[in-house]
Enzyme design. Structure first.
Site, PDB file in Angstrom:
ATOM      1  N   THR A 297       5.995  22.913  48.079  1.00  0.00           N
ATOM      2  CA  THR A 297       7.212  23.717  48.082  1.00  0.00           C
ATOM      3  C   THR A 297       7.133  24.724  49.220  1.00  0.00           C
ATOM      4  OG1 THR A 297       6.400  25.542  46.708  1.00  0.00           O
ATOM      5  CG2 THR A 297       7.279  23.593  45.562  1.00  0.00           C
ATOM      6  N   ASP A 298       8.261  25.316  49.538  1.00  0.00           N
ATOM      7  CA  ASP A 298       8.227  26.505  50.377  1.00  0.00           C
ATOM      8  C   ASP A 298       7.732  27.659  49.507  1.00  0.00           C
ATOM      9  OD1 ASP A 298       8.533  28.270  52.489  1.00  0.00           O
ATOM     10  OD2 ASP A 298      10.542  27.586  52.992  1.00  0.00           O
ATOM     11  N   TRP A 299       7.432  28.788  50.134  1.00  0.00           N
ATOM     12  CA  TRP A 299       6.764  29.889  49.442  1.00  0.00           C
ATOM     13  C   TRP A 299       7.689  30.561  48.428  1.00  0.00           C
ATOM     14  CZ3 TRP A 299       4.049  27.075  52.137  1.00  0.00           C
ATOM     15  CH2 TRP A 299       2.697  27.292  52.367  1.00  0.00           C
TER      16      TRP A 299
ATOM     17  N   MET B 183       3.785  26.556  46.146  1.00  0.00           N
ATOM     18  CA  MET B 183       3.363  27.600  47.067  1.00  0.00           C
ATOM     19  C   MET B 183       4.181  28.860  46.790  1.00  0.00           C
ATOM     20  SD  MET B 183       1.069  26.259  49.108  1.00  0.00           S
ATOM     21  CE  MET B 183       0.460  24.677  49.725  1.00  0.00           C
TER      22      MET B 183
END
Length: 892
Positions: free
Chosen positions: A703-705, A733
């Site tokens: 995933t993105d953060w 993430m």
């Protein structure tokens, strides 16, 4: 991914060649510069030329955009003014002093470091001052800068996409008095070119944001040491309103992709050719080129075009040969022309020629039928008719080279439907040259299969080493993972986890003692894509932004550049660079356009593949991002991209497909936003049906953060990791702690709404990557990362002190190593990242990344060296909203 090279850099057997990296950074910046205008051969200048340099940013080159993708701490910095002076150009001293005095009174505004202002305040010039400068100098240079980035789109306002009143007034005044005027655009994206051209400058250079050596590169092109060979990766139109996404972009909640496949030049050449100022692929040179078609060869659905490119002038230079296909409009409706292939020539001396071969296959120029209008629903179809092959130097200036005929519709690929919309909307379609609309076909819900569960067995000493050495399989190792192991392995830790290289973005896989006991390595990734971002003033090579690199149209250069970047990455013991950014430039205002390549999927995909091949050759990996349709920063966590399946497959997912298939990249990052009502972090159609099944991806997905994850009902949260695991988005993430993180994984396993098989599939993808990683190679050979958190577990600090005003003195009875735990509070939003530098007795000791804590206390760890006597710890924060509150010292 062979880690031999990476391991040599990690262990110091090879030293990172900064000189070679500097050369690649400079070449990327030079070759990406696009010469838009050059009337009466205004450029290049010579050392004998006399010039006045206007613009407050003449000595402050904008290196990259803002946000995580632009925060590389560069090894060096350059600016245009000083670089021109070093090359011998005589620049007016009075004008220089005027701007030096102005900047001293009006310092550069960095707005706290994360989101920079779009432009910096310009002084309004006095007419007498300008006219006097024109009496002393024939040439005027005027630099305009713009910055956009993560969390902030460029505004459609003066000082954003449009010029400020001061910029426009100054430019008109300079034009009034100077014989020759050159405008330099040091910008992170396209700005309004019509206002600039209304002043009738003699020369215009699109510099983009060219990394740490961009100022030097600009000077070299201005002085003729380098012949500009950059070509536009985007169309420059008469106004922002001329772009097809104008009415449906930049608003919160929902973005309707009504323009469908008619993005960029596909739209302009089909429906609005008069709105083009500079066409896609455009760029001038200090010499002239010609192209001569030789022949076409077609066999088994593959085509080769052969042509000769000649330098007709006397100045050495490079040309980009571009091949477009003019397709029959057919039942599906097509753009007037589509880029099919391209190649950049070697440096050709005056009078020299070279032969170029261009290749494409039928699949790459076929169209996707999501409605069944051709009788081949959910198929890529090459419709019957004449296909005209055009060659030229841009999408407008090309000639008909040859053609071929397809007698019957050809299905080049058959797939399952994936990612169709559920929201009804009208999409643009071309019906025999007439622009009209039709309802976009809607989704038919299908079952989402659950992976089979591997029966759990007790742990018996079997480890990843046994898998690597062929004594066991990955599935046999997975069988030994407990429920908690499976939960913990899909939770990454960070940012700035003490378990990996300090100042990096995340630690994952081997994040708990139980997972480490299985010999699973702790993998490390850090921000890119324009170089390595390690917080704490760790200096690295800052390469040009992706758009600048795309403007080179040189895949070989990108591959070499990112091989060099990969070697530097390995020297820091980092496995993955978070990049390349591979989204389409749907709208000129998107803040992250500088991180992405182009409006065209072929150019974007080829460039991304080159980046990933370079990293792979160095023994590390890229994480191609943000999959997909991250096309605006307004409401970037929530804006629902509503688009047709045809637009998905032909435009927005196509560059990812090219990257996966031409580079073998093994890591993909999903985007923040939902696509067709389902967040990318949990979108089964996106990550399984499209990415894995259709594209053949065999790596892991992150995933993105701090991404939101959506449930079946469409609601989203940061704790619904059950939905993430179901979609085989393999790792979240990020979490402060993989063990203590609160989410729904354990409860979902307990109530049966999440199976062990789903988590095991995620674990399989992560473990397969781990086997080929640098971290695992380092671990096997005794160079594993320290886990500072585990090392202080259960220990009592020998010193615990509060920190006031950013400093504290710690006394040591002797010289020794120590581990420090630092407490922070940041009254900023969660996604804001603040750099906090640390010096010990005036010596730089690295630093920390602090995300917004919303007033809560967070901690970070670092190994340091204490001197005998007083040690003054000084913490320097980018913003007063982030404070260091306490420090604890543990024996190392």
């Amino acid at each position: 991914m062979n880690t031999d090279i990476a391991f040599e850099y990690l262990t110091g057997k090879k030293r990172f060649d900064a000189e070679a990296a500097f050369d690649y950074s400079l070449r990327g910046a030079e070759d990406g510069i696009v010469l838009l205008e050059n009337k009466n051969r205004t450029l290049p200048l010579t050392p004998e030329s006399k010039a006045a340099f206007f613009g407050r940013m003449q000595k402050r080159y904008v290196m990259l955009g803002s946000g995580s993708g632009g925060r590389v701490v560069p090894l060096v910095t350059t600016n245009i003014f000083d670089s021109l002076s070093e090359l011998g150009l005589s620049l007016d001293k009075e004008v220089e002093k005027f701007y030096d005095d102005y900047v001293e009174k009006h310092p550069y505004d960095d707005a706290g470091g994360w989101i920079h202002p779009e432009c910096q305040q310009e002084p309004i010039l006095d007419e007498q001052f300008v006219s006097s400068a024109a009496e002393r100098n024939e040439n005027a240079l005027f630099v305009l800068t713009r910055m956009a980035g993560e969390d902030k789109d460029m505004s459609y306002a003066r000082g954003g996409y449009l010029l400020t009143e001061a910029e426009l007034c100054n430019l008109k005044l300079i034009r009034k008095y100077f014989k020759k005027v050159t405008v330099l655009l040091n910008v992170s994206g396209i700005i309004d070119i019509s206002e600039i051209n209304s002043v009738e400058p003699d020369a215009v250079l699109m510099l983009w944001t060219g990394g740490m050596l961009g100022g030097k590169a600009a000077a070299r092109v201005i002085m003729g040491l380098t012949n500009p060979s950059g070509r536009l990766p985007d169309t420059m139109a008469v106004s922002r309103a001329a772009y097809p996404a104008y009415e449906n972009c930049g608003k919160p909640a929902q973005a309707i992709y009504a323009e469908d496949i008619y993005v960029g030049y596909r739209h302009f050449h089909t429906f609005a050719p008069n709105d083009i100022v500079y066409p896609f692929g455009y760029g001038l040179s200090y010499t002239e080129f010609d192209c001569f078609f030789i022949d076409i060869h077609r066999v088994d659905g593959k085509t080769r075009i052969r042509a000769v490119v000649s330098n007709l002038g006397s100045v050495a230079g490079r040309e980009v040969l571009q091949c477009y296909i003019k397709q029959p409009c057919g039942k599906l409706g097509k753009p007037k022309r589509v880029l099919a292939a391209f190649a950049k020539t070697p440096l050709l001396q005056g009078g020299e020629s070279c032969t170029i071969d261009l290749y494409f296959d039928d699949y790459s120029i076929s169209s996707y039928d999501d409605s069944g209008i051709t009788g081949n629903k959910y198929c890529y179809v090459l419709e019957q008719g004449e296909y005209i092959v055009e060659l030229g130097r841009n999408s407008r200036d090309c000639f008909e080279a040859c053609s071929f005929t397809v007698n019957n519709d050809i299905v080049t690929k058959s797939v399952q439907s994936a990612l169709a919309p559920i929201t009804p909307f009208e999409r643009v379609v071309n019906r025999s040259g007439v622009k009209t609309t039709e309802p976009a076909p809607l989704r038919i819900e299908k079952a989402e299969p659950i992976p089979a569960t591997i029966k759990q067995v007790e742990k018996d000493g079997l480890t990843l080493d046994d898998v690597y050495e062929g004594r066991a399989t990955v599935d046999e190792l997975i069988a030994r993972l407990s429920d908690l192991d499976l939960i913990h392995i899909v939770r990454a830790e960070g940012m700035a986890s003490p378990k990996v290289t300090p100042g990096t973005a995340a630690a994952f896989v081997g994040v708990t003692p139980s997972l480490k006991a299985l010999k699973l390595p702790t993998l490390c990734c850090t921000d890119g894509p324009s170089g390595i971002r390690i917080m704490g003033d760790v200096k690295c090579v800052a390469y040009p932004a992706a758009t600048c690199l795309a403007a080179t149209w040189d895949t070989d250069l990108l591959e070499q550049t990112y091989f060099s970047c990969g070697c530097e990455l390995a020297s820091f013991n980092v496995d993955i660079l978070l990049g390349p950014g591979t989204n389409i430039h749907r709208d000129v205002l998107c803040g992250r356009n500088f991180e992405y390549f182009s409006e065209d999927p072929l150019l974007s995909g080829k460039m991304a593949a080159a980046v990933c091949r370079g990293l792979d050759k160095a023994g590390v990996s890229g994480a191609v991002k943000h999959f997909m349709a991250n096309n605006q920063e307004v409401d970037r966590h929530g804006v629902n991209a509503v688009l047709s399946e045809r637009a998905v497959r032909e435009i927005y997912a196509r560059p990812f497909e090219i990257c996966v298939q031409e580079s073998g990249v093994r890591s993909v990052m999903t985007a923040y936003n939902p696509v067709n009502n389902r967040w990318c972090a949990s979108n089964y159609d996106l990550t399984v049906r499209l990415l894995r099944n259709d594209f053949g991806f065999d790596g892991f997905v992150m995933t993105d953060w701090w991404a939101r994850v959506s449930a079946e009902d469409g609601s989203a949260s940061v704790t619904n990791l059950k939905a993430m695991a179901h979609a085989q988005n393999d790792v979240y993430m990020v979490c402060p702690d993989a063990v203590l993180r609160e989410d729904n994984l354990a409860s979902s396993l307990a109530d049966g709404t999440l199976t062990r098989g789903e988590l095991q599939e995620c674990a399989r993808n992560l473990i397969n990557f781990s086997l080929i990683s640098l971290s695992y190679r380092a671990q096997r050979e005794g160079f594993g990362k320290r886990d500072l958190k585990s090392e202080i577990e259960g220990k009592t600090p020998i010193i615990a002190l509060g920190v006031k005003n950013g400093s504290v003195v710690i006394n040591s009875d002797n010289t020794k190593k120590a581990i420090i735990r630092v407490s922070f509070v940041s009254d900023t939003p969660t996604l804001t990242q603040t750099n906090v530098g640390l010096s010990i007795s005036t010596k730089n000791a690295g630093g920390f990344i602090v995300g917004g804590t919303e007033g809560k206390t967070v901690t970070d760890l670092r190994a340091v060296a204490l001197n005998e006597g007083e040690n003054e710890f000084v913490f320097t924060s980018e913003t007063e909203l982030c404070r260091v509150t306490a420090i604890e010292v543990f024996e190392d």
